[in-house]
Design an enzyme around this catalytic site. Structure first.
Site, PDB file in Angstrom:
ATOM      1  N   THR A 168       0.839  -1.076   0.142  1.00  0.00           N
ATOM      2  CA  THR A 168       0.057   0.026   0.127  1.00  0.00           C
ATOM      3  C   THR A 168       0.852   1.368  -0.147  1.00  0.00           C
ATOM      4  OG1 THR A 168      -1.839  -1.137   1.422  1.00  0.00           O
ATOM      5  CG2 THR A 168      -1.822   1.150   1.236  1.00  0.00           C
ATOM      6  N   ALA A 177     -13.069   8.157   3.156  1.00  0.00           N
ATOM      7  CA  ALA A 177     -11.700   7.848   3.982  1.00  0.00           C
ATOM      8  C   ALA A 177     -12.175   7.753   5.466  1.00  0.00           C
ATOM      9  CB  ALA A 177     -10.756   9.123   3.534  1.00  0.00           C
ATOM     10  N   VAL A 178     -12.649   6.697   5.648  1.00  0.00           N
ATOM     11  CA  VAL A 178     -13.061   6.398   6.974  1.00  0.00           C
ATOM     12  C   VAL A 178     -12.214   5.471   7.805  1.00  0.00           C
ATOM     13  CG1 VAL A 178     -15.436   7.263   6.840  1.00  0.00           C
ATOM     14  CG2 VAL A 178     -14.758   4.796   6.230  1.00  0.00           C
ATOM     15  N   ARG A 214      -8.893   2.295   7.619  1.00  0.00           N
ATOM     16  CA  ARG A 214      -8.451   0.903   6.915  1.00  0.00           C
ATOM     17  C   ARG A 214      -8.832  -0.247   7.749  1.00  0.00           C
ATOM     18  NH1 ARG A 214      -5.684   1.647   2.371  1.00  0.00           N
ATOM     19  NH2 ARG A 214      -4.580  -0.114   2.572  1.00  0.00           N
ATOM     20  N   HIS A 257      21.506  27.214  13.692  1.00  0.00           N
ATOM     21  CA  HIS A 257      20.961  28.593  13.386  1.00  0.00           C
ATOM     22  C   HIS A 257      20.946  28.908  12.001  1.00  0.00           C
ATOM     23  CE1 HIS A 257      18.928  32.498  14.093  1.00  0.00           C
ATOM     24  NE2 HIS A 257      20.125  32.937  13.556  1.00  0.00           N
TER      25      HIS A 257
HETATM   26  P1  FAD Z   1       0.572  -3.157   2.994  1.00  0.00           P
HETATM   27  O1  FAD Z   1       1.436  -2.065   2.887  1.00  0.00           O
HETATM   28  O2  FAD Z   1      -1.004  -3.042   3.057  1.00  0.00           O
HETATM   29  O3  FAD Z   1       1.137  -4.461   2.343  1.00  0.00           O
HETATM   30  C1  FAD Z   1       0.516  -5.698   2.113  1.00  0.00           C
HETATM   31  C2  FAD Z   1       0.989  -6.473   0.732  1.00  0.00           C
HETATM   32  O4  FAD Z   1       0.605  -7.848   0.908  1.00  0.00           O
HETATM   33  C3  FAD Z   1       0.212  -5.829  -0.534  1.00  0.00           C
HETATM   34  O5  FAD Z   1       1.142  -5.551  -1.428  1.00  0.00           O
HETATM   35  C4  FAD Z   1      -0.830  -6.948  -0.850  1.00  0.00           C
HETATM   36  O6  FAD Z   1      -0.814  -7.162  -2.246  1.00  0.00           O
HETATM   37  C5  FAD Z   1       0.232  -8.206  -0.384  1.00  0.00           C
HETATM   38  N1  FAD Z   1      -0.965  -9.425  -0.210  1.00  0.00           N
HETATM   39  C6  FAD Z   1      -2.054  -9.137   0.756  1.00  0.00           C
HETATM   40  N2  FAD Z   1      -2.727 -10.724   0.706  1.00  0.00           N
HETATM   41  C7  FAD Z   1      -2.004 -11.368   0.131  1.00  0.00           C
HETATM   42  C8  FAD Z   1      -1.944 -12.558  -0.544  1.00  0.00           C
HETATM   43  N3  FAD Z   1      -2.739 -13.474  -0.083  1.00  0.00           N
HETATM   44  N4  FAD Z   1      -0.968 -13.111  -1.512  1.00  0.00           N
HETATM   45  C9  FAD Z   1      -0.011 -12.229  -2.123  1.00  0.00           C
HETATM   46  N5  FAD Z   1       0.124 -11.013  -1.510  1.00  0.00           N
HETATM   47  C10 FAD Z   1      -0.823 -10.369  -0.624  1.00  0.00           C
HETATM   48  N6  FAD Z   1       1.771   5.523   6.608  1.00  0.00           N
HETATM   49  C11 FAD Z   1       2.868   6.129   6.970  1.00  0.00           C
HETATM   50  O7  FAD Z   1       3.648   5.690   7.902  1.00  0.00           O
HETATM   51  N7  FAD Z   1       3.364   7.463   6.421  1.00  0.00           N
HETATM   52  C12 FAD Z   1       2.209   7.895   5.489  1.00  0.00           C
HETATM   53  O8  FAD Z   1       2.670   9.119   5.160  1.00  0.00           O
HETATM   54  C13 FAD Z   1       1.119   7.202   5.233  1.00  0.00           C
HETATM   55  N8  FAD Z   1       0.538   7.487   3.813  1.00  0.00           N
HETATM   56  C14 FAD Z   1      -0.473   6.962   3.465  1.00  0.00           C
HETATM   57  C15 FAD Z   1      -1.479   7.420   2.652  1.00  0.00           C
HETATM   58  C16 FAD Z   1      -2.376   6.763   2.131  1.00  0.00           C
HETATM   59  C17 FAD Z   1      -3.334   7.238   1.004  1.00  0.00           C
HETATM   60  C18 FAD Z   1      -2.618   5.315   2.691  1.00  0.00           C
HETATM   61  C19 FAD Z   1      -3.590   4.279   2.293  1.00  0.00           C
HETATM   62  C20 FAD Z   1      -2.005   4.741   3.598  1.00  0.00           C
HETATM   63  C21 FAD Z   1      -0.905   5.415   4.135  1.00  0.00           C
HETATM   64  N9  FAD Z   1      -0.003   5.018   5.088  1.00  0.00           N
HETATM   65  C22 FAD Z   1       1.109   5.749   5.571  1.00  0.00           C
HETATM   66  C23 FAD Z   1       0.071   3.796   5.777  1.00  0.00           C
HETATM   67  C24 FAD Z   1       0.790   2.644   5.359  1.00  0.00           C
HETATM   68  O9  FAD Z   1       0.579   2.473   3.933  1.00  0.00           O
HETATM   69  C25 FAD Z   1       0.281   1.319   5.934  1.00  0.00           C
HETATM   70  O10 FAD Z   1       0.554   1.489   7.026  1.00  0.00           O
HETATM   71  C26 FAD Z   1       1.596   0.464   5.349  1.00  0.00           C
HETATM   72  O11 FAD Z   1       1.532   0.095   3.925  1.00  0.00           O
HETATM   73  C27 FAD Z   1       1.174  -1.163   5.996  1.00  0.00           C
HETATM   74  O12 FAD Z   1       2.464  -1.922   5.676  1.00  0.00           O
HETATM   75  P2  FAD Z   1       2.002  -3.240   5.659  1.00  0.00           P
HETATM   76  O13 FAD Z   1       3.249  -3.850   4.944  1.00  0.00           O
HETATM   77  O14 FAD Z   1       1.487  -3.989   6.942  1.00  0.00           O
HETATM   78  O15 FAD Z   1       0.846  -3.641   4.511  1.00  0.00           O
HETATM   79  P1  NAD Z   2      -8.588   7.916   9.989  1.00  0.00           P
HETATM   80  O1  NAD Z   2      -8.912   6.755  11.139  1.00  0.00           O
HETATM   81  O2  NAD Z   2      -7.320   8.715  10.147  1.00  0.00           O
HETATM   82  O3  NAD Z   2      -9.878   8.595   9.942  1.00  0.00           O
HETATM   83  C1  NAD Z   2     -11.076   8.479   9.561  1.00  0.00           C
HETATM   84  C2  NAD Z   2     -12.182   9.560  10.226  1.00  0.00           C
HETATM   85  O4  NAD Z   2     -13.353   9.192   9.570  1.00  0.00           O
HETATM   86  C3  NAD Z   2     -12.093   9.836  11.596  1.00  0.00           C
HETATM   87  O5  NAD Z   2     -11.884  11.093  11.886  1.00  0.00           O
HETATM   88  C4  NAD Z   2     -13.545   9.238  11.754  1.00  0.00           C
HETATM   89  O6  NAD Z   2     -14.337   9.844  12.926  1.00  0.00           O
HETATM   90  C5  NAD Z   2     -14.190   9.738  10.529  1.00  0.00           C
HETATM   91  N1  NAD Z   2     -15.471   8.782  10.360  1.00  0.00           N
HETATM   92  C6  NAD Z   2     -15.763   7.440  10.297  1.00  0.00           C
HETATM   93  N2  NAD Z   2     -16.930   7.183   9.970  1.00  0.00           N
HETATM   94  C7  NAD Z   2     -17.559   8.356   9.223  1.00  0.00           C
HETATM   95  C8  NAD Z   2     -18.862   8.703   8.880  1.00  0.00           C
HETATM   96  N3  NAD Z   2     -19.685   7.824   8.526  1.00  0.00           N
HETATM   97  N4  NAD Z   2     -19.135   9.939   8.380  1.00  0.00           N
HETATM   98  C9  NAD Z   2     -18.101  10.762   8.507  1.00  0.00           C
HETATM   99  N5  NAD Z   2     -17.081  10.503   9.236  1.00  0.00           N
HETATM  100  C10 NAD Z   2     -16.783   9.352   9.517  1.00  0.00           C
HETATM  101  O7  NAD Z   2      -8.546   6.860   8.707  1.00  0.00           O
HETATM  102  P2  NAD Z   2      -8.140   7.315   7.288  1.00  0.00           P
HETATM  103  O8  NAD Z   2      -7.793   8.910   6.897  1.00  0.00           O
HETATM  104  O9  NAD Z   2      -9.005   6.507   6.303  1.00  0.00           O
HETATM  105  O10 NAD Z   2      -6.850   6.594   7.179  1.00  0.00           O
HETATM  106  C11 NAD Z   2      -6.489   5.330   7.374  1.00  0.00           C
HETATM  107  C12 NAD Z   2      -5.310   5.077   8.094  1.00  0.00           C
HETATM  108  O11 NAD Z   2      -4.072   5.241   7.032  1.00  0.00           O
HETATM  109  C13 NAD Z   2      -4.667   6.052   9.065  1.00  0.00           C
HETATM  110  O12 NAD Z   2      -5.208   5.553  10.296  1.00  0.00           O
HETATM  111  C14 NAD Z   2      -3.237   5.701   9.287  1.00  0.00           C
HETATM  112  O13 NAD Z   2      -2.983   4.740  10.002  1.00  0.00           O
HETATM  113  C15 NAD Z   2      -2.773   5.499   7.709  1.00  0.00           C
HETATM  114  N6  NAD Z   2      -2.459   6.773   7.046  1.00  0.00           N
HETATM  115  C16 NAD Z   2      -1.446   7.656   7.698  1.00  0.00           C
HETATM  116  C17 NAD Z   2      -1.012   8.705   6.967  1.00  0.00           C
HETATM  117  C18 NAD Z   2       0.098   9.194   7.439  1.00  0.00           C
HETATM  118  O14 NAD Z   2       0.967   8.679   8.393  1.00  0.00           O
HETATM  119  N7  NAD Z   2       0.528  10.559   7.284  1.00  0.00           N
HETATM  120  C19 NAD Z   2      -1.486   9.225   5.996  1.00  0.00           C
HETATM  121  C20 NAD Z   2      -2.605   8.461   5.441  1.00  0.00           C
HETATM  122  C21 NAD Z   2      -3.260   7.256   6.010  1.00  0.00           C
END
Ligand code: FAD
Ligand code: NAD
Length: 461
Positions: free
Chosen positions: A42, A266-267, A269, A440
């Site tokens: 992801t 975006a509620v 994950r 600084h």
């Molecule tokens: P994942 O990254 O979800 O990887 C899991 C992998 O397993 C995937 O590639 C999937 O294809 C594979 N997989 C699953 N099941 C199978 C299967 N059965 N067979 C083969 N492959 C499989 N976190 C931060 O720290 N900083 C950020 O700025 C940040 N920004 C984010 C922005 C967005 C839009 C999103 C959605 C998330 C963000 N996150 C951020 C969260 C971060 O992406 C996740 O916490 C992180 O990717 C988790 O890593 P993971 O290895 O646990 O799982």
């Molecule tokens: P989040 O948990 O950060 O926020 C979800 C929000 O949705 C909450 O404020 C919640 O009160 C609200 N909500 C839930 N149901 C609702 C409804 N029916 N109507 C209106 N509001 C509602 O979740 P996210 O923004 O989807 O991000 C998912 C996860 O991905 C984060 O928790 C974080 O772990 C990871 N992430 C991290 C970063 C980063 O580190 N910069 C960036 C993006 C994502």
């Protein structure tokens, strides 16, 4: 059909899984990584990296627009134009470069990558369905790293105009009217980016404030900035579905429609615990997550789990740190995953960093505390960068001055996260930071001054 024997099988190639595999490779362990799509998970493909690329492009565009209207630096440019297709292609180029980099690192460390869908048959055996057939991998140790997926809302299934962050990162055009459900990380990071790119953005949040996980003082500058960027925020409002006009929202005053052509949900994950044979393993669960102990061990011998599938905070750096630790443990090192702090950064404008306890949390935990807050309005570097809203705040025990938490909000503060993490992990006291020379002019001087201020000795305020 191939039968493959390995010491370590890693299911999932995200930050948790690929780091575990690289580290297992460092130890010379015969390792197979099973990944369904592209390595990097992801984070690299549809999360951290592409979102930060889009946020940066949006910042550049907003700055160019501001310059066209005249800037305080005595700089004037023409009106900029935006070609979103090229922005997305640039972002895809970064992702592709990093995909290739991760694949090369895995190869260099002797990890065999099996591209296909893995299904656990028991605690040691995984069937992998690839494009060209089915392989079976048998391993002594299995590391589950299947990650997470976007949560959907019952009345708003994904499809058509209802999108998750994944689709939001590759849109063909900037939506004219974007409704964002959820004022958490994704809703605010991407909502703000699209507002800068020209969309009329409304953020709908169920609780009574944006970023409810963060304290009100820390979020206040962000709230001002959302207003300044024209983002409409509806609090105490729940998304209930959609009609032909846009998003249906239930609030205290009743039901209303937020006009929108695109709805970003975006509620939160959910851990990816279905579709890969978890039911065949006898694992204890922790709510929706796989339960692990401080060694990332599950309840089944030889089966380990890391990353989002194991719980909050669902952050890439936590997943990576767990992956590194678990590979060391499998290799026989005495280790555990018990960090003092997992820093978190919100990449909004301004950015927010949180590491450790807030003053309120520290007091609730029974500590008598000293706090120090230093505003960027008194920091020379912040002024020269043209953004001085925000502050650094430190909380320490009143008796021995051990630092318990550090937070910051301001332009560019994400880069301060490393120093905050280091201070907490090393058990720094206020005097340690106060006695450290900070270069600084830098934003880091605000951290120095926050510590001095907690000691009653601030110099520049
Ligand atoms: P994942 O990254 O979800 O990887 C899991 C992998 O397993 C995937 O590639 C999937 O294809 C594979 N997989 C699953 N099941 C199978 C299967 N059965 N067979 C083969 N492959 C499989 N976190 C931060 O720290 N900083 C950020 O700025 C940040 N920004 C984010 C922005 C967005 C839009 C999103 C959605 C998330 C963000 N996150 C951020 C969260 C971060 O992406 C996740 O916490 C992180 O990717 C988790 O890593 P993971 O290895 O646990 O799982
Ligand atoms: P989040 O948990 O950060 O926020 C979800 C929000 O949705 C909450 O404020 C919640 O009160 C609200 N909500 C839930 N149901 C609702 C409804 N029916 N109507 C209106 N509001 C509602 O979740 P996210 O923004 O989807 O991000 C998912 C996860 O991905 C984060 O928790 C974080 O772990 C990871 N992430 C991290 C970063 C980063 O580190 N910069 C960036 C993006 C994502």
């Amino acid at each position: 059909m191939a039968e493959i024997a390995a010491k370590v099988l890693v299911l999932g190639g995200g930050p948790g899984g690929y780091v575990a595999a690289i580290r297992a490779g460092h130890h010379g362990l015969d390792t197979v990584l099973v990944e369904d799509t592209k390595v990097g998970g992801t984070c690299l493909n549809v999360g951290c990296i592409p979102s930060k690329a889009l946020i940066h492009a949006a910042d550049e565009y907003a700055l160019a627009l501001a310059r066209a209207a005249g800037s305080p630096f005595g700089l004037a440019t023409g009106t900029p134009t935006l070609d979103l297709a090229r922005t997305v292609a640039w972002k895809d180029g970064i992702v592709a470069r990093l995909n290739a980099g991760v694949a090369a690192l895995l190869k260099k460390n002797g990890v065999k990558i099996l591209r296909g869908r893995g299904t656990m048959l028991d605690g040691k055996t995984c069937r992998v369905d690839t494009d060209v057939g089915t392989d079976t991998v048998r391993a002594e140790h299995v590391i589950l790293a299947t990650g997470s997926r976007p949560a959907a809302l019952p009345g708003l299934p994904f499809g058509g105009p209802v999108i998750s962050s994944t689709e939001a990162l590759s849109l063909p055009a900037v939506p004219r009217r974007l409704a964002v459900v959820g004022a958490g990380y994704i809703g605010l990071e991407l909502g703000m980016a699209f507002a800068k790119l020209g969309a009329a953005v409304t953020v709908v949040e169920a609780t009574d404030r944006v970023l409810p996980l963060y304290d009100a003082e820390l979020v206040r500058p962000l709230r001002r900035s959302l207003d300044a960027h024209g983002v409409t925020v509806l609090l105490g409002a729940r998304a209930a579905g959609r009609d032909g006009e846009g998003l249906l929202v239930d609030a205290a005053e009743g039901r209303r429609t937020v006009p929108a052509d695109t709805i970003l949900v975006a509620v939160g994950r959910r851990p990816r615990t279905a579709g890969w044979g978890l039911e065949r393993l006898d694992l204890d669960m922790d709510g929706p997550f796989i339960r692990v102990d401080e060694r990332c061990a599950t309840s089944m011998r030889g089966v380990w789990a890391v990353g989002d599938v194991t719980g909050e905070p669902m952050l890439a750096h936590r997943a990576m740190a767990q992956g590194e630790a678990v590979a060391d443990i499998v290799a026989g090192r005495r280790r555990s995953f018990e960090p003092r702090v997992v820093p978190a950064v919100v990449f909004t404008d301004p950015e927010i960093v949180a590491a450790g306890l807030t003053p309120e949390e520290a007091r609730a935990g029974g500590h008598a505390v000293r706090t120090g807050l230093f505003p960027f309005a008194a920091n020379g570097r912040a002024m020269t960068l043209g953004g001085d809203d925000g502050f650094v705040r430190v909380t320490a025990r009143a008796d021995n001055h051990l630092i318990l938490g550090i937070q910051a909000v301001g332009a560019g503060v994400s880069e301060l996260a490393a120093g905050f993490g280091l201070a907490l992990e090393m058990g720094a006291r206020l005097e340690d930071i106060a006695g450290t020379i900070h270069a600084h002019p830098t934003l880091g001087e605000a951290f120095h001054e926050a510590n001095l201020r907690a000691l009653g000795e601030a110099l520049h305020i």
